[in-house]
Scaffold this motif. Structure first.
Motif, short mmCIF file in Angstrom:
data_model
loop_
_atom_site.label_atom_id
_atom_site.label_comp_id
_atom_site.label_asym_id
_atom_site.label_seq_id
_atom_site.Cartn_x
_atom_site.Cartn_y
_atom_site.Cartn_z
N TYR A 197 -2.73 0.93 -11.29
CA TYR A 197 -2.90 0.59 -10.18
C TYR A 197 -4.34 0.61 -9.68
CZ TYR A 197 2.00 2.25 -9.96
OH TYR A 197 3.35 2.80 -10.30
N THR A 198 -4.68 0.02 -8.44
CA THR A 198 -5.94 0.08 -7.88
C THR A 198 -6.03 1.21 -6.85
OG1 THR A 198 -6.46 -2.31 -7.99
CG2 THR A 198 -7.69 -0.90 -6.44
N TRP B 189 -5.58 6.20 -1.55
CA TRP B 189 -4.28 5.38 -1.16
C TRP B 189 -4.54 4.27 -2.44
CZ3 TRP B 189 -5.83 3.88 4.62
CH2 TRP B 189 -5.73 4.80 5.27
N ILE B 190 -3.40 3.82 -2.68
CA ILE B 190 -2.86 3.08 -3.72
C ILE B 190 -2.27 1.74 -3.35
CG2 ILE B 190 -1.43 2.85 -6.07
CD1 ILE B 190 -1.52 5.95 -6.00
N ASN C 233 -11.28 -0.76 1.36
CA ASN C 233 -12.36 0.00 0.92
C ASN C 233 -13.64 -0.37 1.87
OD1 ASN C 233 -11.30 1.20 -1.14
ND2 ASN C 233 -11.88 -0.56 -2.61
N LYS C 234 -13.81 -1.18 2.69
CA LYS C 234 -15.20 -1.56 3.53
C LYS C 234 -14.72 -0.96 4.64
CE LYS C 234 -17.91 -5.07 5.40
NZ LYS C 234 -18.08 -4.23 6.49
N LEU D 199 0.83 -1.03 0.00
CA LEU D 199 -0.03 0.05 0.03
C LEU D 199 0.81 1.25 -0.03
CD1 LEU D 199 -3.19 0.90 0.29
CD2 LEU D 199 -2.62 1.08 2.83
N LEU D 200 0.43 2.14 -0.78
CA LEU D 200 1.05 3.61 -0.73
C LEU D 200 0.16 4.56 -0.04
CD1 LEU D 200 3.29 5.78 -1.50
CD2 LEU D 200 2.33 5.97 -3.77
N VAL D 201 0.48 5.04 0.87
CA VAL D 201 -0.42 6.31 1.46
C VAL D 201 0.42 7.47 1.34
CG1 VAL D 201 -1.37 7.04 3.69
CG2 VAL D 201 -1.47 4.51 3.06
N ALA D 202 -0.15 8.32 0.63
CA ALA D 202 0.35 9.69 0.17
C ALA D 202 -0.53 10.57 -0.32
CB ALA D 202 1.60 9.51 -0.52
N ASP D 203 -0.03 11.67 -0.46
CA ASP D 203 -0.91 12.88 -0.90
C ASP D 203 -0.92 12.80 -2.66
OD1 ASP D 203 -0.75 13.82 1.59
OD2 ASP D 203 0.84 15.26 1.15
N VAL D 204 -1.78 11.97 -2.95
CA VAL D 204 -1.73 11.67 -4.36
C VAL D 204 -3.26 11.71 -4.94
CG1 VAL D 204 -1.30 9.76 -6.22
CG2 VAL D 204 0.04 9.61 -3.87
#
Length: 273
Positions: free
Chosen positions: A122-123, A237-238, A251-252, A107-112
């Motif tokens: 990506y998802t 997030w990605i 997501n849930k 998982l990428l958690v960033a200001d994207v």
């Protein structure tokens, strides 16, 4: 070809906050068994490897603790669902995106911001907030700015974090105004550092997310952030295309979390000060 950002001696202190925060994250991670840890290598089993951006929005250090909207969201998910997150702090998103694609990061958690290009590769998960991109430029001694509208960007040069979807927006903007806009890439540093380097005069113009820029502008009155580069966009997030089960679960969890009073308090804490 990506060009490196000029390095000057007054940029070195910028790394101090990151180093201190990473050290603190390591300490807190080791103390919070079953919630999060900090490591440099990817893990296995049920542990979720998260590339977490160091920025005023994602996570940052204040006093002797850590905060940040995305960081606090992850902590709530870890607490509520018994998840073990292993954080890999990053300042730029290009290499972490590659590792998400290869499966080294889950998982990428960033200001994207959400874009068509990212969706193809990506998802993108349930949006966590709304944001837009703004131009960062210095004011002159009379408080005036060179660029007053997007049309003034014709044949100008803008710095962006390498791998950021902001570049695709700039390319589209160039087509809209019928002129070239040159883009230079920063491979190592993130949006916070680009903002500060603009304020210090090491680069002329940068483009970053508005929420990041708004927080930093409080400390740098010589910087103008009034020129919008994009419309308001979802921030997500990605994860990788093959991470179907993980994407469905997060997501849930995010949808359920958004219905709680605790989530509303988090939004108020960071965005309704």
């Amino acid at each position: 070809m990506a060009q490196e950002l000029p390095r000057k001696k007054n940029t070195l202190p910028l790394l101090g906050g990151l180093g201190a925060a990473l050290a603190l994250m390591y300490t807190l991670g080791n103390c919070a068994r079953g919630a999060s840890t900090i490591e440099t290598e990817e893990s296995g089993g049920d542990t979720i490897d998260v590339a977490l951006e160091y920025s005023p929005l994602s996570f940052y250090q204040y006093d002797d603790t850590l905060g940040g909207y995305n960081y606090d969201l992850l902590r709530l998910l870890a607490r509520d669902h018994g998840i073990v997150f292993k954080y890999h702090p990053v300042t730029a998103v290009s290499k972490p995106l590659e590792k998400v694609a290869s499966g080294k990061y889950d998982l990428l958690v960033a200001d994207v911001p959400t874009t068509t290009e990212l969706k193809e590769q990506y998802t993108l998960l349930e949006p966590v907030l709304l944001d837009k991109q703004v131009l960062v430029q210095r004011k002159d001694e009379n408080g005036r700015v060179k660029i007053k509208s997007q049309l003034d960007l014709a044949d100008d040069t803008l710095w962006v974090v390498n791998g950021s979807s902001i570049e695709s927006r700039i390319n589209n903007l160039a087509k809209e105004i019928g002129s070239d806009i040159h883009v230079k890439h920063e491979d190592e540093y993130g949006a916070e550092q680009l903002f500060i380097m603009t304020a210090l005069g090491e680069i002329n113009n940068a483009v970053v997310n508005e929420r990041v820029a708004r927080e930093l502008a409080k400390e740098y009155p010589n910087v103008d952030i009034s020129t919008n580069i994009s419309f308001t966009q979802f921030q997500s997030w990605i994860t990788g295309k093959n991470q179907t089960e993980l994407a469905d679960s997060i997501n849930k969890w995010l949808v359920d979390l958004k219905k709680t009073d605790e989530y509303q308090k988090l939004v108020e804490k960071y965005f309704q000060k």
